[in-house]
Design an enzyme around this catalytic site. Structure first.
Site, PDB file in Angstrom:
ATOM      1  N   GLU A   1     -13.696  -7.940   6.151  1.00  0.00           N
ATOM      2  CA  GLU A   1     -12.488  -7.703   6.776  1.00  0.00           C
ATOM      3  C   GLU A   1     -11.646  -6.701   5.659  1.00  0.00           C
ATOM      4  O   GLU A   1     -11.082  -5.835   6.438  1.00  0.00           O
ATOM      5  CB  GLU A   1     -11.740  -9.145   6.884  1.00  0.00           C
TER       6      GLU A   1
ATOM      7  N   ASN B   1     -15.098 -17.814   5.402  1.00  0.00           N
ATOM      8  CA  ASN B   1     -14.446 -16.482   5.982  1.00  0.00           C
ATOM      9  C   ASN B   1     -15.163 -15.390   5.516  1.00  0.00           C
ATOM     10  O   ASN B   1     -15.323 -15.128   4.293  1.00  0.00           O
ATOM     11  CB  ASN B   1     -12.994 -16.430   5.576  1.00  0.00           C
TER      12      ASN B   1
ATOM     13  N   SER C   1       4.336  13.123 -13.254  1.00  0.00           N
ATOM     14  CA  SER C   1       3.161  12.749 -12.648  1.00  0.00           C
ATOM     15  C   SER C   1       2.235  12.118 -13.859  1.00  0.00           C
ATOM     16  O   SER C   1       1.039  11.764 -13.236  1.00  0.00           O
ATOM     17  CB  SER C   1       2.693  14.132 -12.022  1.00  0.00           C
TER      18      SER C   1
ATOM     19  N   GLN D   1       1.543  18.342  -6.202  1.00  0.00           N
ATOM     20  CA  GLN D   1       1.286  17.413  -7.044  1.00  0.00           C
ATOM     21  C   GLN D   1       1.106  16.173  -6.250  1.00  0.00           C
ATOM     22  O   GLN D   1       0.520  15.374  -6.756  1.00  0.00           O
ATOM     23  CB  GLN D   1       2.834  17.261  -7.812  1.00  0.00           C
TER      24      GLN D   1
ATOM     25  N   SER E   1     -11.216 -21.746   3.026  1.00  0.00           N
ATOM     26  CA  SER E   1      -9.680 -21.774   3.613  1.00  0.00           C
ATOM     27  C   SER E   1      -9.126 -22.968   2.812  1.00  0.00           C
ATOM     28  O   SER E   1      -9.755 -24.005   2.322  1.00  0.00           O
ATOM     29  CB  SER E   1      -9.507 -22.352   5.065  1.00  0.00           C
TER      30      SER E   1
ATOM     31  N   THR F   1     -24.043  -3.168  24.747  1.00  0.00           N
ATOM     32  CA  THR F   1     -23.151  -2.020  25.165  1.00  0.00           C
ATOM     33  C   THR F   1     -21.923  -2.597  25.632  1.00  0.00           C
ATOM     34  O   THR F   1     -22.005  -3.792  26.469  1.00  0.00           O
ATOM     35  CB  THR F   1     -23.695  -1.021  26.214  1.00  0.00           C
ATOM     36  N   HIS F   2     -20.704  -2.269  25.677  1.00  0.00           N
ATOM     37  CA  HIS F   2     -19.555  -2.786  25.916  1.00  0.00           C
ATOM     38  C   HIS F   2     -19.440  -4.314  25.482  1.00  0.00           C
ATOM     39  O   HIS F   2     -18.720  -4.982  25.934  1.00  0.00           O
ATOM     40  CB  HIS F   2     -19.360  -3.058  27.598  1.00  0.00           C
TER      41      HIS F   2
ATOM     42  N   LYS G   1      -2.718  13.796  -5.484  1.00  0.00           N
ATOM     43  CA  LYS G   1      -3.649  13.423  -6.139  1.00  0.00           C
ATOM     44  C   LYS G   1      -3.631  11.779  -5.931  1.00  0.00           C
ATOM     45  O   LYS G   1      -4.627  11.013  -6.136  1.00  0.00           O
ATOM     46  CB  LYS G   1      -3.608  13.573  -7.682  1.00  0.00           C
TER      47      LYS G   1
ATOM     48  N   LYS H   1     -14.006 -23.874   6.762  1.00  0.00           N
ATOM     49  CA  LYS H   1     -14.250 -22.527   7.136  1.00  0.00           C
ATOM     50  C   LYS H   1     -15.024 -21.815   6.198  1.00  0.00           C
ATOM     51  O   LYS H   1     -15.122 -22.125   4.889  1.00  0.00           O
ATOM     52  CB  LYS H   1     -12.912 -22.002   6.981  1.00  0.00           C
TER      53      LYS H   1
ATOM     54  N   TYR I   1       1.454  28.366  -5.436  1.00  0.00           N
ATOM     55  CA  TYR I   1       1.666  26.878  -5.734  1.00  0.00           C
ATOM     56  C   TYR I   1       3.152  26.367  -5.422  1.00  0.00           C
ATOM     57  O   TYR I   1       4.057  27.045  -5.859  1.00  0.00           O
ATOM     58  CB  TYR I   1       1.271  26.502  -7.305  1.00  0.00           C
TER      59      TYR I   1
ATOM     60  N   ASN J   1      -0.674  25.672 -13.087  1.00  0.00           N
ATOM     61  CA  ASN J   1      -1.236  25.888 -11.907  1.00  0.00           C
ATOM     62  C   ASN J   1      -2.691  26.167 -11.678  1.00  0.00           C
ATOM     63  O   ASN J   1      -3.232  25.344 -10.832  1.00  0.00           O
ATOM     64  CB  ASN J   1      -0.660  27.145 -10.942  1.00  0.00           C
TER      65      ASN J   1
END
Ligand code: ARG
Length: 462
Positions: A287, A282, A20, A319, A274, A152-153, A322, A280, A314, A107
């Site tokens: 994103e 972007n 690890s 392990q 692009s 809304t929507h 993390k 473009k 434990y 531990n």
């Protein structure tokens, strides 16, 4: 470290699955801090000598600086950060190094290290979200009067101010910070001294090590202390919700900056071009913020699944806590810093916003409210009358304020020229003065209150 009853070394594939160090090396600072606290306590309690404790502390400081400057060789054969540090310590100070692990186990050690790490992470994230809020509130004050369409929507609903929209994210970030603060409060207890699972027969002082590591208190149950990962789960849950907030905002930036919508522009600093289409621009950063949310939610999901079948205490499964968590926290940290940058960078097109705010009969509610207020019409009836007027305007292809008064009077003869005052988008937002509403004067007051509050916080990250 534990070779007493082993004759052979591990199979290569055993080493590969067991190791690890690539992940927990990031805990080196916390591991060393916790070891120093432990050693000092052992000496105070007369469990090791003062001179051994002094050598241990000195050796640990050397290791800290070696790792800090990249002069430390991590060995995979030594599995993890704990054994890498201890092994180097014995090279540096000899047999006294072997006394450090008295009344302790990996531990409780790893549980302590990771709590300290998550605590540090929460503090960093909190500062980053504070800076995000500050950027939002600053832009909100600047754009307290800038009118935009509210949706809304994703259909034009009512005009709102851009400042009001930005302040919505300040509120979300405040709740996110609150969730991190709650998680921090609960995680701030020390597992150290729980040893492998049952505690220890040595006369240790867990209060002292807890204090030295700025924990509020030692954890009360040794089995719980070594097998709990709530603190990671809870922090990941807070992180996942925060990431979802950032993702929703990122999605809005993607929509706003689309040429189809054109409400906002990002500069060269937060866009990319692009390789084939020269026109473009972007919104890659937005994103990617939207996409990184997947990692954070994924890490939460993965750890919940790891934990759900584990008996006390434990288990090596833990392990796996993390790697995903560290990646998730790093992704969130990057995402919030990128969003802060975009908030500072984005340039709303005020004229386009105002035009769009008036499209789609966005002030229809204002007309209905006028009928209620002026003609004492029940709201349901006003809604119906307004609907017919909107239908008329749509048929003639004009906006509500462009419809001749006579046409409105055909639907409701009691309407007077005074109605025109409420049909503009500026009048609409100005009238929304209810608490929490979008009126520029509300927005200005809220933005100022936030800025004042945020200015009192430590400057970190702003
Ligand atoms: N690398 C381990 C982990 O992260 C440290 C604890 C190992 N404990 C043990 N009994 N093998 O969980």
């Amino acid at each position: 470290m534990w070779g007493g009853r082993f004759k052979d070394g591990p199979d290569a594939i055993m080493e590969e699955i067991n190791v690890s160090i690539d992940v927990d090396r990031h805990l080196y600072a916390q591991d060393i801090t916790a070891s120093k606290a432990h050693a000092a306590m052992l000496a105070t309690q007369g469990i090791i000598t003062a001179s051994d404790a002094k050598n241990i502390a000195k050796g640990l400081d050397t290791i800290l600086s070696e790792i800090g400057k990249g002069a430390f060789t991590f060995k995979r054969a030594l599995e993890d950060i704990h054994m890498n540090v201890e092994s180097r310590l014995s090279e540096l100070i000899g047999p006294a190094a072997g006394r450090l692990h008295t009344a302790r186990s990996r531990n409780d050690q790893v549980a302590t290290d990771f709590r300290l790490y998550v605590r540090d992470t929460i503090d960093e994230l909190d500062a980053a979200f504070g800076a995000f809020q500050y950027a939002l509130a600053s832009r909100a004050l600047e754009h307290a009067d800038t009118v935009m369409p509210g949706f809304t929507h994703l259909q034009t609903a009512q005009p709102v101010t851009f400042g009001h929209h930005l302040l919505a994210y300040v509120e979300m970030a405040a709740r996110d910070r609150g969730r991190f603060a709650d998680a921090r409060k609960r995680l701030n207890e020390s597992p150290l001294g729980s040893a492998a699972l049952a505690g220890t027969s040595f006369p240790i002082d867990r209060q002292a090590t807890a204090r030295a590591l700025q924990f509020d208190r030692p954890m009360a149950n040794s089995l719980d202390a070594v097998s709990d990962r709530d603190f990671v789960l809870e922090t990941l849950a807070a992180a996942a919700i925060a990431a979802v907030h950032l993702s929703r905002f990122a999605e809005e930036i993607v929509i706003w900056t689309s040429p189809l919508v054109g409400l906002v522009k990002l500069s060269d600093k937060f866009t990319s071009g692009s390789s084939i289409m020269p026109q473009k621009r972007n919104p890659d950063a937005a994103e990617l913020v939207r996409a990184k949310t997947g990692r954070v939610i994924g890490a939460l999901n993965a750890l919940l699944i790891v934990m759900k079948g584990l008996p006390l205490a434990y288990q090596k499964d833990m392990q796996e806590d993390k790697e995903g968590a560290m990646q998730a926290f790093a992704a969130l940290s990057l995402a919030v810093r990128a969003m802060t940058g975009m908030v500072r960078d984005l340039a709303p097109d005020a004229a386009r916003m105002k035009l769009a705010a008036g499209e789609g009969y966005a002030t229809a509610t204002d007309l209905a409210d006028w009928l209620v207020r002026t003609l004492k019409m029940p709201f349901r009836e006003a809604h119906h009358v307004t609907g017919r007027i909107v239908g008329l305007a749509a048929k003639q292809g004009v906006a509500l304020h462009e419809l001749p008064l006579a046409a409105m009077q055909e639907v409701e003869p009691r309407i007077t020229r005074a109605v025109m005052d409420v049909l503009s988008v500026d009048a609409s937002v100005k009238s929304r003065t209810s608490f929490g509403g979008t009126a520029p004067k509300n927005v200005r007051a809220q933005a100022k209150a936030w800025l004042k509050r945020l200015e009192k916080e430590p400057k970190s990250g702003r």
